[in-house]
Design an enzyme around this catalytic site. Structure first.
Site, PDB file in Angstrom:
ATOM      1  N   HIS A  75      41.191  23.052   9.218  1.00 34.90           N
ATOM      2  CA  HIS A  75      42.345  24.123   8.632  1.00 34.90           C
ATOM      3  C   HIS A  75      42.984  23.961   7.125  1.00 34.90           C
ATOM      4  CE1 HIS A  75      45.051  20.578   9.286  1.00 34.90           C
ATOM      5  NE2 HIS A  75      45.767  21.159   8.565  1.00 34.90           N
TER       6      HIS A  75
HETATM    7  C1  UD1 Z   1      50.598  22.707   6.175  1.00 37.20           C
HETATM    8  C2  UD1 Z   1      50.653  21.592   5.351  1.00 37.20           C
HETATM    9  C3  UD1 Z   1      49.619  20.636   5.720  1.00 37.20           C
HETATM   10  C4  UD1 Z   1      49.298  20.406   7.108  1.00 37.20           C
HETATM   11  C5  UD1 Z   1      49.609  21.712   7.980  1.00 37.20           C
HETATM   12  C6  UD1 Z   1      49.583  21.231   9.444  1.00 37.20           C
HETATM   13  C7  UD1 Z   1      51.369  22.073   3.299  1.00 37.20           C
HETATM   14  C8  UD1 Z   1      51.202  21.981   1.685  1.00 37.20           C
HETATM   15  N1  UD1 Z   1      50.497  21.967   4.128  1.00 37.20           N
HETATM   16  O1  UD1 Z   1      49.278  23.552   5.933  1.00 37.20           O
HETATM   17  O2  UD1 Z   1      49.734  19.462   5.032  1.00 37.20           O
HETATM   18  O3  UD1 Z   1      48.324  19.794   7.622  1.00 37.20           O
HETATM   19  O4  UD1 Z   1      50.541  22.678   7.774  1.00 37.20           O
HETATM   20  O5  UD1 Z   1      49.058  22.355  10.122  1.00 37.20           O
HETATM   21  O6  UD1 Z   1      52.762  22.135   3.556  1.00 37.20           O
HETATM   22  N2  UD1 Z   1      50.504  30.978   9.123  1.00 37.20           N
HETATM   23  C9  UD1 Z   1      50.580  31.649  10.139  1.00 37.20           C
HETATM   24  N3  UD1 Z   1      51.269  31.238  11.255  1.00 37.20           N
HETATM   25  C10 UD1 Z   1      51.939  30.075  11.334  1.00 37.20           C
HETATM   26  C11 UD1 Z   1      51.548  29.049  10.494  1.00 37.20           C
HETATM   27  C12 UD1 Z   1      51.022  29.514   9.018  1.00 37.20           C
HETATM   28  O7  UD1 Z   1      50.111  32.770  10.142  1.00 37.20           O
HETATM   29  O8  UD1 Z   1      52.723  29.837  12.424  1.00 37.20           O
HETATM   30  C13 UD1 Z   1      49.975  31.062   7.904  1.00 37.20           C
HETATM   31  C14 UD1 Z   1      50.600  31.211   6.680  1.00 37.20           C
HETATM   32  O9  UD1 Z   1      51.494  32.622   6.730  1.00 37.20           O
HETATM   33  C15 UD1 Z   1      49.722  30.923   5.342  1.00 37.20           C
HETATM   34  C16 UD1 Z   1      48.689  30.219   6.229  1.00 37.20           C
HETATM   35  O10 UD1 Z   1      48.703  30.241   7.629  1.00 37.20           O
HETATM   36  O11 UD1 Z   1      49.181  32.139   4.809  1.00 37.20           O
HETATM   37  C17 UD1 Z   1      48.957  28.654   5.598  1.00 37.20           C
HETATM   38  O12 UD1 Z   1      50.219  28.095   6.137  1.00 37.20           O
HETATM   39  P1  UD1 Z   1      50.906  27.060   5.357  1.00 37.20           P
HETATM   40  O13 UD1 Z   1      52.384  26.797   6.111  1.00 37.20           O
HETATM   41  O14 UD1 Z   1      51.054  27.558   4.119  1.00 37.20           O
HETATM   42  O15 UD1 Z   1      49.862  25.701   5.143  1.00 37.20           O
HETATM   43  P2  UD1 Z   1      49.179  25.160   6.417  1.00 37.20           P
HETATM   44  O16 UD1 Z   1      47.716  25.256   6.063  1.00 37.20           O
HETATM   45  O17 UD1 Z   1      49.593  25.362   7.652  1.00 37.20           O
HETATM   46  N1  UDP Z   2      46.883  20.167  17.200  1.00 36.13           N
HETATM   47  C1  UDP Z   2      47.520  20.892  18.279  1.00 36.13           C
HETATM   48  N2  UDP Z   2      46.881  22.227  18.655  1.00 36.13           N
HETATM   49  C2  UDP Z   2      45.903  22.569  17.897  1.00 36.13           C
HETATM   50  C3  UDP Z   2      45.398  21.674  16.782  1.00 36.13           C
HETATM   51  C4  UDP Z   2      46.002  20.382  16.781  1.00 36.13           C
HETATM   52  O1  UDP Z   2      48.328  20.465  18.842  1.00 36.13           O
HETATM   53  O2  UDP Z   2      45.533  23.615  17.965  1.00 36.13           O
HETATM   54  C5  UDP Z   2      47.681  18.806  16.971  1.00 36.13           C
HETATM   55  C6  UDP Z   2      46.716  17.697  16.910  1.00 36.13           C
HETATM   56  O3  UDP Z   2      46.309  17.238  18.233  1.00 36.13           O
HETATM   57  C7  UDP Z   2      47.503  16.648  16.222  1.00 36.13           C
HETATM   58  C8  UDP Z   2      48.235  17.665  15.283  1.00 36.13           C
HETATM   59  O4  UDP Z   2      48.330  18.929  16.023  1.00 36.13           O
HETATM   60  O5  UDP Z   2      48.457  15.959  16.975  1.00 36.13           O
HETATM   61  C9  UDP Z   2      47.781  17.805  13.928  1.00 36.13           C
HETATM   62  O6  UDP Z   2      48.481  18.515  13.200  1.00 36.13           O
HETATM   63  P1  UDP Z   2      47.342  19.540  11.983  1.00 36.13           P
HETATM   64  O7  UDP Z   2      46.074  19.203  12.159  1.00 36.13           O
HETATM   65  O8  UDP Z   2      47.969  20.789  11.978  1.00 36.13           O
HETATM   66  O9  UDP Z   2      48.187  18.856  10.703  1.00 36.13           O
HETATM   67  P2  UDP Z   2      47.777  17.441   9.781  1.00 36.13           P
HETATM   68  O10 UDP Z   2      47.715  16.367  10.826  1.00 36.13           O
HETATM   69  O11 UDP Z   2      46.554  17.598   9.212  1.00 36.13           O
HETATM   70  O12 UDP Z   2      48.966  17.247   8.868  1.00 36.13           O
END
Ligand code: UD1
Ligand code: UDP
Length: 366
Positions: free
Chosen positions: A209
């Site tokens: 992601h």
């Molecule tokens: C964020 C964190 C990242 C973490 C990840 C966990 C930052 C800079 N990054 O990245 O460190 O690993 O979360 O998953 O804070 N979106 C949806 N629905 C949701 C959530 C997000 O559609 O429920 C969309 C948002 O609108 C956005 C994109 O996904 O356009 C990215 O979401 P964002 O929260 O900016 O960053 P992540 O990639 O989730």
């Molecule tokens: N995870 C989850 N559902 C998913 C993908 C990941 O519950 O569809 C869990 C995963 O097992 C781990 C956590 O989410 O515990 C990690 O989150 P993510 O990869 O979004 O963020 P990061 O750890 O890179 O910040």
């Protein structure tokens, strides 16, 4: 009783909060603030429901947009809540925009910050998470790194006095919930049309992601083409960030060996980790879970996030490139079960005890 505002916003933070909050509430009045950064049911509510996390006292509803815009809006909204609640401390987790915004809002109001999962450094400010973590660590009165290597970074930056290694709350959660899995958590995995996915007997588990890997077709397809070439299918719950790109790429290239699914809940995810042949990920959490479950892992990133998992090649870095990923996946690995760098599964108790000590030393704990 001292009041602590815990601030979370993203999926991995809900997991850490679940284990810490359970212990924290025995000693403190916790006010829970959800920034709204993650908001889909399967990115947010599902974790609160399955991990018995109390309902947030506030949901600020801030998500999407550029990093600056999201962080700025959170800063304004969090300051308002902190002014109203007047917490004695703000408790933060990890490295998201929600974390950094809360650290800045708190420190400007002279509220002490406690930062769980402090200290990791990747060596590049191109990573938004690196920026968030550096800022938060330097604003925090209490830094709680998970591992010795994270502690070493804090020492190098002159933050040793603020820091104590406590182990990893993700390990606490993994141990606690792995014992409770019975297979039922694997029966409701859904594809993009909402239909149930029949799990193959053998599979690879992939999560991917990060903006570094998902913001161009070329990189994501480098990863997909590797998974397509493997001996058994790959189960891939897709983050909403790259839902459309993943769907289109698989359709256009005719990939049949990658099972795209909607995001799954925590217990489903760790169950997939436990049952997978091997793991491919760019997630900080999933690469640790692979290590906890003693599954070989390939992390598609340019930088090391958790050096401990790399020992003996248990976790290997790869480029988003078919051949590089396949080479790394095919290199044999032997785990050393005596090597346990992430603590003993009781980091939450240590975190709470350090917070208590902070006030005890000042003679302020009633
Ligand atoms: C964020 C964190 C990242 C973490 C990840 C966990 C930052 C800079 N990054 O990245 O460190 O690993 O979360 O998953 O804070 N979106 C949806 N629905 C949701 C959530 C997000 O559609 O429920 C969309 C948002 O609108 C956005 C994109 O996904 O356009 C990215 O979401 P964002 O929260 O900016 O960053 P992540 O990639 O989730
Ligand atoms: N995870 C989850 N559902 C998913 C993908 C990941 O519950 O569809 C869990 C995963 O097992 C781990 C956590 O989410 O515990 C990690 O989150 P993510 O990869 O979004 O963020 P990061 O750890 O890179 O910040």
């Amino acid at each position: 009783m001292k009041k602590i505002c815990s601030v979370v916003g993203a999926r991995p933070q809900f997991i850490k909060l679940a284990v810490v909050s359970r212990v924290l509430r025995k000693h403190f009045h916790e006010v829970l603030i959800h920034t709204g950064q993650h908001y889909d049911h399967n990115m947010s509510d599902v974790f609160f429901e399955e991990m018995d996390i109390p309902r947030p006292d506030y949901n600020l509803g801030i998500s999407g947009g550029t990093h600056g815009s999201m962080t700025g809006q959170m800063l304004i909204a969090l300051e308002e809540v902190f002014l109203k609640e007047k917490p004695d401390m703000v408790l933060l987790f990890g490295d998201t925009n929600s974390t950094m915004a809360a650290a800045l809002a708190a420190v400007k109001l002279h509220i002490p910050v406690c930062h769980v999962e402090a200290g990791n450094r990747f060596g590049t400010l191109d990573s938004p998470e690196e920026v968030n973590r550096i800022v938060t660590d330097h604003m925090a009165s209490i830094n709680l790194p998970c591992t010795a290597s994270s502690m070493a970074f804090l020492e190098r930056e002159g933050l040793a006095q603020t820091a104590t290694v406590v182990g990893d709350p993700m390990y606490d959660a993994f141990r606690y919930y792995s014992e409770r899995l019975d297979g039922s958590e694997l029966t409701d995995i859904r594809d993009f049309d909402g239909n149930k996915v029949e799990l193959p007997d053998e599979f690879y588990y992939m999560t991917c992601h990060r903006q570094e890997n998902t913001d161009t077709d070329e990189k994501l397809d480098g990863i997909f083409s590797a998974m397509e070439a493997l001996d058994v299918p790959t189960v891939y719950p897709v983050h909403p960030r790259n839902h459309n790109r993943a769907e289109r790429l698989c359709r256009e290239r005719g990939y049949r060996n990658i099972l795209l699914t909607l995001p799954v809940g925590y217990q489903t995810s760790i169950s997939l980790v436990n049952r997978a042949k091997k793991i491919v990920t760019d997630s900080g959490g999933v690469q640790r879970e692979a290590f906890f479950a003693e599954k070989p892992c390939v992390t598609v990133l340019d930088f090391v996030v958790w050096p401990e998992t790399m020992k003996d090649g248990c976790n290997r870095l790869a480029k988003p490139d078919r051949q590089d990923i396949l080479n790394k996946l095919n290199t044999p690995v032997v785990f050393d079960p005596s090597y346990q760098p992430f603590g003993d599964g009781h980091s939450a108790e240590k975190i709470v005890s350090i917070i208590r000590n902070y006030w005890e030393q000042r003679g302020e704990l009633s």
